[in-house]
Scaffold this motif. Sequence first.
Motif, mmCIF file in Angstrom:
data_model
loop_
_atom_site.group_PDB
_atom_site.id
_atom_site.type_symbol
_atom_site.label_atom_id
_atom_site.label_comp_id
_atom_site.label_asym_id
_atom_site.label_seq_id
_atom_site.Cartn_x
_atom_site.Cartn_y
_atom_site.Cartn_z
ATOM 1 N N ALA A 137 20.742 -30.542 -15.753
ATOM 2 C CA ALA A 137 20.714 -30.423 -17.368
ATOM 3 C C ALA A 137 20.128 -29.055 -17.683
ATOM 4 O O ALA A 137 19.524 -28.648 -17.019
ATOM 5 C CB ALA A 137 19.573 -31.553 -17.995
ATOM 6 N N ALA A 138 20.964 -28.361 -18.532
ATOM 7 C CA ALA A 138 20.900 -27.050 -18.756
ATOM 8 C C ALA A 138 20.967 -26.759 -20.278
ATOM 9 O O ALA A 138 21.804 -27.421 -21.064
ATOM 10 C CB ALA A 138 21.969 -26.094 -18.104
ATOM 11 N N SER A 139 20.273 -25.755 -20.903
ATOM 12 C CA SER A 139 20.417 -25.386 -22.260
ATOM 13 C C SER A 139 21.587 -24.368 -22.311
ATOM 14 O O SER A 139 21.898 -23.646 -21.326
ATOM 15 C CB SER A 139 19.039 -24.962 -22.696
ATOM 16 N N PRO A 140 22.099 -24.149 -23.523
ATOM 17 C CA PRO A 140 23.215 -23.379 -23.657
ATOM 18 C C PRO A 140 22.804 -21.864 -23.161
ATOM 19 O O PRO A 140 23.589 -21.128 -22.896
ATOM 20 C CB PRO A 140 23.618 -23.346 -25.119
ATOM 21 N N GLY A 141 21.661 -21.353 -23.683
ATOM 22 C CA GLY A 141 21.136 -20.042 -23.232
ATOM 23 C C GLY A 141 21.085 -19.695 -21.970
ATOM 24 O O GLY A 141 21.070 -18.722 -21.503
ATOM 25 N N LEU A 142 21.149 -20.928 -20.937
ATOM 26 C CA LEU A 142 21.318 -20.527 -19.444
ATOM 27 C C LEU A 142 22.558 -19.800 -18.979
ATOM 28 O O LEU A 142 22.489 -18.659 -18.160
ATOM 29 C CB LEU A 142 21.020 -21.743 -18.703
ATOM 30 N N TRP A 143 23.757 -20.023 -19.660
ATOM 31 C CA TRP A 143 24.910 -19.425 -19.513
ATOM 32 C C TRP A 143 24.778 -17.924 -19.491
ATOM 33 O O TRP A 143 25.407 -17.193 -18.925
ATOM 34 C CB TRP A 143 25.954 -20.088 -20.295
ATOM 35 N N ASP A 144 23.968 -17.237 -20.582
ATOM 36 C CA ASP A 144 23.818 -16.089 -20.771
ATOM 37 C C ASP A 144 22.988 -15.295 -19.566
ATOM 38 O O ASP A 144 23.156 -14.117 -19.393
ATOM 39 C CB ASP A 144 23.024 -15.551 -22.112
ATOM 40 N N VAL A 145 22.239 -16.236 -18.889
ATOM 41 C CA VAL A 145 21.446 -15.568 -17.805
ATOM 42 C C VAL A 145 22.273 -15.751 -16.618
ATOM 43 O O VAL A 145 22.316 -14.842 -15.696
ATOM 44 C CB VAL A 145 20.005 -16.326 -17.634
ATOM 45 N N VAL A 146 22.961 -16.760 -16.375
ATOM 46 C CA VAL A 146 23.666 -17.099 -14.950
ATOM 47 C C VAL A 146 25.153 -16.138 -15.099
ATOM 48 O O VAL A 146 25.449 -15.358 -14.207
ATOM 49 C CB VAL A 146 24.406 -18.446 -15.060
ATOM 50 N N ARG A 147 25.548 -15.836 -16.400
ATOM 51 C CA ARG A 147 26.958 -15.206 -16.301
ATOM 52 C C ARG A 147 27.937 -15.581 -15.303
ATOM 53 O O ARG A 147 28.268 -14.974 -14.351
ATOM 54 C CB ARG A 147 26.812 -13.512 -16.148
ATOM 55 N N PRO A 148 28.452 -16.745 -15.566
ATOM 56 C CA PRO A 148 29.415 -17.476 -14.746
ATOM 57 C C PRO A 148 30.867 -17.093 -15.015
ATOM 58 O O PRO A 148 31.225 -16.675 -16.059
ATOM 59 C CB PRO A 148 29.474 -19.078 -15.017
ATOM 60 N N GLN A 149 31.712 -17.061 -13.856
ATOM 61 C CA GLN A 149 33.108 -16.883 -13.913
ATOM 62 C C GLN A 149 33.728 -18.269 -14.031
ATOM 63 O O GLN A 149 33.442 -19.116 -13.023
ATOM 64 C CB GLN A 149 33.665 -16.258 -12.538
ATOM 65 N N VAL A 150 34.211 -18.430 -14.968
ATOM 66 C CA VAL A 150 34.554 -20.047 -15.712
ATOM 67 C C VAL A 150 36.008 -20.216 -16.144
ATOM 68 O O VAL A 150 36.397 -19.154 -16.721
ATOM 69 C CB VAL A 150 33.476 -20.469 -16.628
ATOM 70 N N GLU A 151 36.472 -21.174 -15.513
ATOM 71 C CA GLU A 151 37.917 -21.541 -16.134
ATOM 72 C C GLU A 151 37.785 -22.672 -17.260
ATOM 73 O O GLU A 151 36.891 -23.393 -16.864
ATOM 74 C CB GLU A 151 38.898 -22.383 -15.000
ATOM 75 N N GLY A 152 38.245 -22.210 -18.447
ATOM 76 C CA GLY A 152 37.799 -23.274 -19.411
ATOM 77 C C GLY A 152 36.892 -22.441 -20.381
ATOM 78 O O GLY A 152 36.809 -21.324 -20.711
ATOM 79 N N ARG A 153 35.637 -23.022 -20.536
ATOM 80 C CA ARG A 153 34.638 -22.706 -21.304
ATOM 81 C C ARG A 153 33.217 -23.303 -20.879
ATOM 82 O O ARG A 153 33.417 -24.270 -20.385
ATOM 83 C CB ARG A 153 34.785 -22.696 -22.653
ATOM 84 N N VAL A 154 32.114 -22.742 -21.313
ATOM 85 C CA VAL A 154 30.921 -23.401 -21.343
ATOM 86 C C VAL A 154 30.312 -24.140 -22.577
ATOM 87 O O VAL A 154 30.919 -23.500 -23.416
ATOM 88 C CB VAL A 154 29.933 -22.341 -20.484
ATOM 89 N N PHE A 155 29.537 -24.685 -22.576
ATOM 90 C CA PHE A 155 28.988 -25.371 -23.964
ATOM 91 C C PHE A 155 27.924 -24.594 -24.559
ATOM 92 O O PHE A 155 27.233 -23.803 -23.911
ATOM 93 C CB PHE A 155 28.558 -26.771 -23.566
#
Length: 405
Positions: A137-155
């Motif tokens: 389970a992750a909060s949306p702010g985690l993506w700014d810290v993780v900075r993933p390379q993703v196909e599609g999108r993150v929430f």
Amino acid sequence: MGLVKGGGIPLRMLLAEGLAGILQRPGRSALTTLGTLLGVGSFVAVLGITGSADGQISKRFDALSATEVSVESNGVADPVSGRVSSEFPSGTEEQVARINGVVGAGRLWDLGASVRVGARAPGSGVPAQSGAISVTAASPGLWDVVRPQVEGRVFDEALAEHDVAVVGRSIHRQLALGPLETAPAVFVDDVPFTVIGIVDDAERLTDSLLSVIVPADRVTARWGEPAGTDRMLVETSLGAAAQVAEQVPVALRPDHPTALRATAPLDPRKLRETVSGDLDALFVALAGICLFIGAVGIANTTLVAVLERIPEIGLRRALGASPAQVGTQFLLESILLGTFGGLLGTMLGTLVTLTVALARDWTALLSPWIVMGAPVLGALAGLLAGVYPALRAARIEPVEAFRRD
């Protein structure tokens, strides 16, 4: 030039005699110099390579790790219920974001091994069971810290209110989810979460590539708050990690700051000093051993030369040379051998340093005092090695020398 002592042989002549004594036995002199050459060369190469490596440690120190702070509960159980509850209050990310030096923050926790994960079978609405798969389970702010390379999108904040999921590429293959255009879904405890993104890589939290990541708000709404297993990942400005780690527990729990534990990365300067200090101590010791062996070789060769040249020493004494002049000649031979070895060793050590730096694509760092001081070190080794043979030569009397001859 002045006289050395007691009578008529200038110092320059003693130097010339010492050099002639070395050149008379070039093979033996070369082998004798080899020990000092290796010792001084090792000394220069070790300090040069470790100095160059020091610079690379700071250059290659992972800047992501240097700006990452992990915050988690100390795991203190409630005295009444015995349950370890989450110590993160509501609005955690907003509170942390107000701390000076914080770039971003996100909260996450593992749902545990008891959660069942499956995938929608192709062409049906029935979930197909799969093996053990981690669900985070992750909060949306985690993506700014993780900075993933993703196909599609993150929430984001808006999508976090819906049953959506992001999966790692390996999980996507394992569950045979198919392309995102077909709206594949994973089932977490029989609750379908639509997959909106596939993570191929991430700058932080690379274990997310092996899990299913769902919005924290949806997890909380369905299964409640985590039982003290949640943590927060905070990204800071470079150099601010230690300060942020001190302030986060107080900012989040001013009533009980010890309930949270913030872990800051090691100071790269301390890490570099520790690594380079260990390397220097080890290799300089090895270089010292080589230099000691070289000094013993010089002492042995000089002593043999004294014993071989007893008649010559006796003749010089009979012609008026003082004991000090005889001893000085052999001492100068020893010093010249050490100096030659030091000069050649310095060149060899410098060449080795440059070769290693070029091969590793490093910036070669070699302190001038090392280059200038290494030949002096060789000369000093020669001086110490020649003291005993010179004293032996100075004690030889003409009568004794002629008697032995």
